[in-house]
Design an enzyme around this catalytic site. Structure first.
Site, PDB file in Angstrom:
ATOM      1  N   ASP A  55      -1.037  -7.681   5.645  1.00  0.00           N
ATOM      2  CA  ASP A  55      -1.026  -8.376   4.417  1.00  0.00           C
ATOM      3  C   ASP A  55      -0.186  -9.562   4.476  1.00  0.00           C
ATOM      4  OD1 ASP A  55       1.476  -6.737   4.508  1.00  0.00           O
ATOM      5  OD2 ASP A  55       0.865  -5.445   2.590  1.00  0.00           O
ATOM      6  N   ASN A  72       5.916   3.738  -4.782  1.00  0.00           N
ATOM      7  CA  ASN A  72       4.864   4.297  -5.482  1.00  0.00           C
ATOM      8  C   ASN A  72       3.490   4.747  -4.926  1.00  0.00           C
ATOM      9  OD1 ASN A  72       3.769   1.844  -4.262  1.00  0.00           O
ATOM     10  ND2 ASN A  72       3.809   0.917  -6.417  1.00  0.00           N
ATOM     11  N   HIS A 112       2.007   3.141  -2.434  1.00  0.00           N
ATOM     12  CA  HIS A 112       0.988   2.163  -1.780  1.00  0.00           C
ATOM     13  C   HIS A 112       1.379   1.894  -0.411  1.00  0.00           C
ATOM     14  CE1 HIS A 112       4.199  -1.538  -2.153  1.00  0.00           C
ATOM     15  NE2 HIS A 112       4.258  -1.209  -0.998  1.00  0.00           N
ATOM     16  N   GLU A 119      -2.008  -1.209  -4.614  1.00  0.00           N
ATOM     17  CA  GLU A 119      -1.038  -0.514  -5.369  1.00  0.00           C
ATOM     18  C   GLU A 119      -1.839   0.789  -5.947  1.00  0.00           C
ATOM     19  OE1 GLU A 119       1.863  -1.210  -5.521  1.00  0.00           O
ATOM     20  OE2 GLU A 119       1.979  -3.608  -5.412  1.00  0.00           O
TER      21      GLU A 119
HETATM   22  C1  F6R Z   1       4.245  -4.331   4.563  1.00  0.00           C
HETATM   23  C2  F6R Z   1       3.391  -3.588   3.671  1.00  0.00           C
HETATM   24  C3  F6R Z   1       4.031  -2.434   2.520  1.00  0.00           C
HETATM   25  C4  F6R Z   1       5.268  -1.920   2.930  1.00  0.00           C
HETATM   26  C5  F6R Z   1       5.938  -1.101   2.045  1.00  0.00           C
HETATM   27  C6  F6R Z   1       7.215  -0.221   2.334  1.00  0.00           C
HETATM   28  O1  F6R Z   1       3.069  -5.165   5.555  1.00  0.00           O
HETATM   29  O2  F6R Z   1       2.360  -3.611   3.480  1.00  0.00           O
HETATM   30  O3  F6R Z   1       3.049  -1.547   2.237  1.00  0.00           O
HETATM   31  O4  F6R Z   1       4.963  -1.061   4.207  1.00  0.00           O
HETATM   32  O5  F6R Z   1       6.126  -1.563   0.585  1.00  0.00           O
HETATM   33  O6  F6R Z   1       8.133  -1.308   2.652  1.00  0.00           O
HETATM   34  P1  F6R Z   1       9.686  -1.132   3.174  1.00  0.00           P
HETATM   35  O7  F6R Z   1       9.171  -0.802   4.739  1.00  0.00           O
HETATM   36  O8  F6R Z   1      10.366  -2.543   2.997  1.00  0.00           O
HETATM   37  O9  F6R Z   1      10.199  -0.094   2.401  1.00  0.00           O
END
Ligand code: F6R
Length: 240
Positions: free
Chosen positions: A67, A135, A137, A142
Site C-alpha cells: 500500500d 482492528n 486490518h 479495514e
Molecule cells: C503496512 C500495512 C499495515 C500495517 C499495520 C500494522 O504496509 O499495510 O497493514 O502492517 O497497520 O502496522 P504496525 O506494524 O506499524 O503496527
C-alpha cells in the site's frame, strides 16, 4: 495456519527474516510482497545484516508492496516508498526498477489501481509479508472490506489514522486515504507471513487465528489460505 510464538520482537524479527532469506536462497528470482510499519522493521534489519554478512543477493528479486498513502510522492519522508528505501532497499543489492508500490501521487487513482492489479497478475508473491492492524486490518483493508476486493482506494478509519499518527508531526498531517492491495491480491500469494508484536494486537491476533471468518476482522480470512505462518511475540499471543 502455523503460529510461532517468540519471546520478544527481536526473536520474532530474526525468525521472520530467516523465512524470507530461505525463500530467496531457494529462488533468487523470488517475488516478495512487502509491508511497511513498525512490525517488519526488525525483519528488514536482519535481512540487511544477512546480506552484508552472508551475501544473500536480491539482484533478481522483485518486490510488490501492499500500500501507499494517497497524495504523498515517493520522496516524501512519510511515504511508504521512502520507508522501503530507507529501511531495506538502500541497504541490499536490489534493483530499484524491480521494486513496486502503488503510486500515491497518481492523478487518476482508478487507473493506478488497474495498473497495480495488472502488475500483480505478473508478479505473484512467493511470500507476502503482513503486519496486523489493532482492528484486524491487513494492508489497508479495514473492517468491512469484501474478501474479493482487489487494489482500491481506501478511506482510512479514525482508528488507523490515530495508530499511524505517531509517525507524523501531528494527527492532522496523516493522509486520510490510501491505495491498498485488496484481500484477493493478498490471498493470491503462494505463502503469507504475518509478523505481530505487542499487547495492543492480542485481540486482533485472537480473531485472526481463532475467530469467525468475517470481513469484520479482515485478517480472519487468512484461515482460508493453505500456507500462512504467523510469527508473534508472547504479548501478541497472550489471548490465544
Ligand atoms: C503496512 C500495512 C499495515 C500495517 C499495520 C500494522 O504496509 O499495510 O497493514 O502492517 O497497520 O502496522 P504496525 O506494524 O506499524 O503496527
Amino acid at each position: 495456519m502455523q503460529v510461532i510464538v517468540t519471546e520478544n520482537y527481536a526473536e520474532m524479527s530474526e525468525k521472520a527474516a530467516q523465512l524470507i532469506i530461505d525463500i530467496v536462497k531457494n529462488n533468487p528470482k523470488a517475488v516478495l510482497g512487502l509491508a511497511t510499519g513498525s512490525s517488519p522493521i526488525g525483519t528488514y534489519q536482519n535481512m540487511i545484516k544477512d546480506h552484508k554478512e552472508n551475501g544473500t543477493s536480491y539482484k533478481d528479486v522483485h518486490t510488490v508492496n501492499l500500500d501507499e498513502y494517497v497524495g504523498l510522492t515517493a520522496d516524501h519522508d512519510q511515504s511508504y516508498a521512502y520507508f522501503m528505501r530507507t529501511n531495506l532497499f538502500d541497504h541490499i543489492d536490489i534493483d530499484l526498477n524491480n521494486t513496486n508500490l502503488p503510486k500515491g501521487s497518481a492523478r487518476c487513482r482508478g487507473k493506478e489501481c488497474d495498473r497495480y492489479n495488472a502488475l500483480l497478475e505478473n508478479y505473484k508473491q512467493d511470500v507476502q509479508v503482513l503486519g496486523l492492524g489493532s482492528n484486524g486490518h491487513i494492508g489497508f483493508n479495514e473492517p468491512g472490506t469484501p474478501f474479493d476486493s482487489v487494489t482500491h482506494l481506501v478511506d482510512l478509519t479514525e482508528n488507523t489514522i490515530k495508530d499511524n499518527s505517531r509517525l507524523f508531526a501531528s494527527i492532522d498531517e496523516v493522509p486520510r486515504q490510501a491505495l491498498s492491495m485488496g484481500i484477493k491480491n493478498i490471498m493470491n500469494a503462494k505463502s503469507i507471513l504475518v509478523v505481530v508484536s505487542g499487547k495492543n494486537k492480542a485481540e486482533a491476533v485472537k480473531g485472526m487465528v481463532k475467530g469467525p471468518i468475517t470481513p469484520d476482522l479482515p485478517a480472519s480470512v487468512l484461515q482460508l489460505h493453505p500456507f500462512v505462518t504467523v510469527i508473534c511475540d508472547k504479548d501478541a499471543a497472550s489471548l490465544l
